[in-house]
Scaffold this active site. Sequence first.
Site, PDB file in Angstrom:
ATOM      1  N   HIS A   1     -24.494  20.870 -32.804  1.00  0.00           N
ATOM      2  CA  HIS A   1     -25.453  21.032 -33.898  1.00  0.00           C
ATOM      3  C   HIS A   1     -25.088  22.240 -34.755  1.00  0.00           C
ATOM      4  O   HIS A   1     -24.936  23.344 -34.233  1.00  0.00           O
ATOM      5  CB  HIS A   1     -26.853  21.215 -33.298  1.00  0.00           C
ATOM      6  CG  HIS A   1     -27.943  21.271 -34.311  1.00  0.00           C
ATOM      7  ND1 HIS A   1     -28.817  22.329 -34.404  1.00  0.00           N
ATOM      8  CD2 HIS A   1     -28.298  20.394 -35.282  1.00  0.00           C
ATOM      9  CE1 HIS A   1     -29.682  22.092 -35.375  1.00  0.00           C
ATOM     10  NE2 HIS A   1     -29.382  20.932 -35.932  1.00  0.00           N
TER      11      HIS A   1
ATOM     12  N   HIS B   1     -27.756  25.546 -44.030  1.00  0.00           N
ATOM     13  CA  HIS B   1     -29.012  24.866 -43.679  1.00  0.00           C
ATOM     14  C   HIS B   1     -30.197  25.271 -44.559  1.00  0.00           C
ATOM     15  O   HIS B   1     -30.908  24.432 -45.089  1.00  0.00           O
ATOM     16  CB  HIS B   1     -29.342  25.145 -42.213  1.00  0.00           C
ATOM     17  CG  HIS B   1     -30.615  24.510 -41.750  1.00  0.00           C
ATOM     18  ND1 HIS B   1     -31.853  25.096 -41.938  1.00  0.00           N
ATOM     19  CD2 HIS B   1     -30.854  23.333 -41.119  1.00  0.00           C
ATOM     20  CE1 HIS B   1     -32.788  24.314 -41.450  1.00  0.00           C
ATOM     21  NE2 HIS B   1     -32.220  23.236 -40.940  1.00  0.00           N
TER      22      HIS B   1
HETATM   23  O1  G3P Z   1     -29.580  16.449 -38.098  1.00  0.00           O
HETATM   24  C1  G3P Z   1     -30.329  16.847 -37.004  1.00  0.00           C
HETATM   25  C2  G3P Z   1     -31.020  18.154 -37.265  1.00  0.00           C
HETATM   26  O2  G3P Z   1     -30.079  19.060 -37.763  1.00  0.00           O
HETATM   27  C3  G3P Z   1     -32.167  18.033 -38.228  1.00  0.00           C
HETATM   28  O3  G3P Z   1     -32.878  19.216 -38.398  1.00  0.00           O
HETATM   29  O4  G3P Z   1     -33.470  21.313 -39.526  1.00  0.00           O
HETATM   30  O5  G3P Z   1     -31.714  21.320 -37.766  1.00  0.00           O
HETATM   31  O6  G3P Z   1     -31.255  20.301 -39.986  1.00  0.00           O
HETATM   32  P1  G3P Z   1     -32.294  20.590 -38.935  1.00  0.00           P
HETATM   33 MG    MG Z   2     -29.259  19.542 -39.695  1.00  0.00          MG
END
Ligand code: G3P
Ligand code: MG
Length: 243
Positions: A6, A48
Amino acid sequence: MILCGHRGVASLAPENTLAGLRKAAELGLSWVEIDVQLTKDEKVVVIHDEKVNRCSDGKGKLRKYAWDELRKLDAGSWFDPAFAQERIPKLKDYLALARELGIRVNVELKVYDKDDAGRLCRKVSKLIDKHGVDKDSLLFSSFDPDCLRYLQVLQPEVPRGLLVEHIPDDWQQQLEQLECAALHCNYRYLSREQAEAVKAAGYRLHCYTANTPDKVKDFPAWGVDMLFTDKPQDYLDAGWSAG
Ligand code: G3P
Ligand code: MG
């Protein structure tokens, strides 16, 4: 079940940086997830938040930064001084390194208030064509259905995933309309019944962001295809495969 790093590998390197991508390769991952947005001068960059504050030494909204200013920011020291050389990467550079390392990328398109989803999608699509990015190495996702509609037309060959927190009642109708291959949901709210229904309907099921292997130990049996995690190393240490 595939372990997808992630934001790169957010627990071991500053999120959404090239260092994180290299970390994913070191761990033997085959997929990472990143978030993308546009700068003021419409370069697609990997970040992000709406603001640069949390993950760099800059201040204020990303969309106020042109690339020439953004590239000067230190995007690593906030995480650890050892990463002081890291920069907020351009998507094209991120994808070039991913190709070199043999890693596939889930590109999440982030749309904040006042952002133009169409413009972001057109820019992403253009750079994929310009740089000949292998479409099999990509997966698009977004919480914003407009993004998925644009990409359905612009890059129909790249699979798409609809991002949701809770799985809505009309999930199947939405996936059909957007011609999505996958549903991406928050792992906390997923039930076995929901997982089985998504799989029975022929879709892939991807869950974010699960950092404790014990909490998702049943997910492989439920048919979950991919798990986003900041801590893939904990799963590997516990004997899971990277997938
Ligand atoms: O794509 C999965 C996850 O990344 C979604 O939430 O806020 O971490 O981008 P976020
Ligand atoms: Mg994400």
